[in-house]
Design a protein around this motif. Structure first.
Motif, PDB file in Angstrom:
ATOM      1  N   ARG A  50       0.927  -0.989   0.009  1.00 15.53           N
ATOM      2  CA  ARG A  50      -0.272  -0.032   0.114  1.00 15.53           C
ATOM      3  C   ARG A  50       0.820   1.087  -0.191  1.00 15.53           C
ATOM      4  O   ARG A  50       1.974   1.447   0.479  1.00 15.53           O
ATOM      5  N   THR A  71      -3.438  -4.171  -3.966  1.00 17.07           N
ATOM      6  CA  THR A  71      -2.867  -4.600  -2.202  1.00 17.07           C
ATOM      7  C   THR A  71      -3.264  -2.902  -2.083  1.00 17.07           C
ATOM      8  O   THR A  71      -2.058  -2.472  -1.068  1.00 17.07           O
ATOM      9  N   GLY A  72      -3.604  -1.790  -3.266  1.00 18.72           N
ATOM     10  CA  GLY A  72      -3.036  -0.269  -2.186  1.00 18.72           C
ATOM     11  C   GLY A  72      -2.466   0.188  -2.737  1.00 18.72           C
ATOM     12  O   GLY A  72      -2.191   2.129  -2.435  1.00 18.72           O
TER      13      GLY A  72
END
Length: 278
Positions: A50, A71-72
């Motif tokens: 992220r 995953t961000g």
């Protein structure tokens, strides 16, 4: 002697040919139904998390870019072929992934030096014709200490062997163009990256493919869906004997690779490294 103007025009024509080739067939179907594990494998190896600023080079329809976005991470998927980017936007929306899509030549990326934390490519940049130029660009846009990661078919693996089988039926490559499977050779990649990277880790792995029940099913699918294979068949379309011969050669290749249950193991090289901190 070829002058600068002629060289530019030749490169423009070559890129147009590549753009057209990858728009043939249905590459997104190859990525999502035959080799869906590869993108997430590369994302994991690169340690994407992220908040990372990630560039996927020659992203196609996003087989690595979409998992990275999930995953961000802040992801840009770049590719030479607009049709693949359009398909990727649809796939990303279906999976709830938010990312940017950018038409770009892997050999002349429209990004700033050191703009990304992770620069990666999954069986994509290997098809850029000028290997050193593409490798230089991947390193250039990666920040100091950032990660460069690539996953490429090896010359000795199934897809590398498939390209070897197709080569006699294909038109001769333009001057200076290098074979895509060279990107799956550890020494070649190490030479491309040179001393600009550290912590280079290269490993050969395989992806399990059980999409095809028999060799003929594999041949028919790739003739309909995979741009490079379609282009080779178009090159010999006026010669039925050569078409039959290529059918035979690809069928024999698949038969040799298949187990009794129809499964195959396709070898690839997974390489990660860090951009050297100056």
């Amino acid at each position: 002697m070829t002058g600068p103007t002629e060289a530019v025009e030749a490169d423009r024509a070559l890129k147009a040919k590549h753009r057209t080739m990858w728009a043939l067939g249905d590459y997104p179907a190859v990525a999502t139904t035959v080799i869906p594990e590869l993108g997430p494998r590369l994302v994991s190896a690169c340690g994407v998390q992220r908040g990372d600023r990630v560039l996927d080079v020659a992203a196609g329809s996003g087989n690595a870019a979409v998992p990275a976005a999930l995953t961000g991470a802040d992801v840009v998927a770049s590719d030479l072929t607009p049709a693949l980017l359009d398909a990727g936007r649809v796939l990303a929306e279906e999976r709830g992934a938010v990312l940017a899509w950018r038409e770009a030549d892997a050999e002349a990326l429209p990004f700033e030096d050191g703009e990304f934390d992770v620069v990666m490519s999954c069986v994509g940049v290997m098809f850029a014709p000028h290997h050193q130029a593409a490798a230089d660009e991947m390193v250039r846009v990666c920040r100091d200490g950032g990660t460069v990661g690539v996953l490429n078919w090896t010359p000795q693996g199934f897809i590398g062997r498939m390209f070897a089988v197709m080569k006699p039926y294909a038109p001769p490559p333009p001057p200076g163009a290098q074979p895509p499977p060279l990107w799956g050779d550890e020494e070649h990649l190490a030479a491309l990256l040179g001393d600009r990277v550290t912590d280079l880790d290269a490993r050969r792995e395989t992806v399990h493919v059980d999409r095809f029940a028999e060799p003929a099913e594999f041949v028919n699918f790739f003739k309909a869906a995979y741009g490079p294979t379609i282009a080779v068949y178009r090159n010999i379309a006026g010669d039925p004997d050569r078409v039959t011969a290529l059918d035979r050669d690809l069928t024999a290749l698949a038969r040799d690779a298949m187990t009794a249950r129809g499964a195959m193991e396709w070898e690839y090289l997974l390489l990660t490294a860090h951009r050297r901190v100056d």
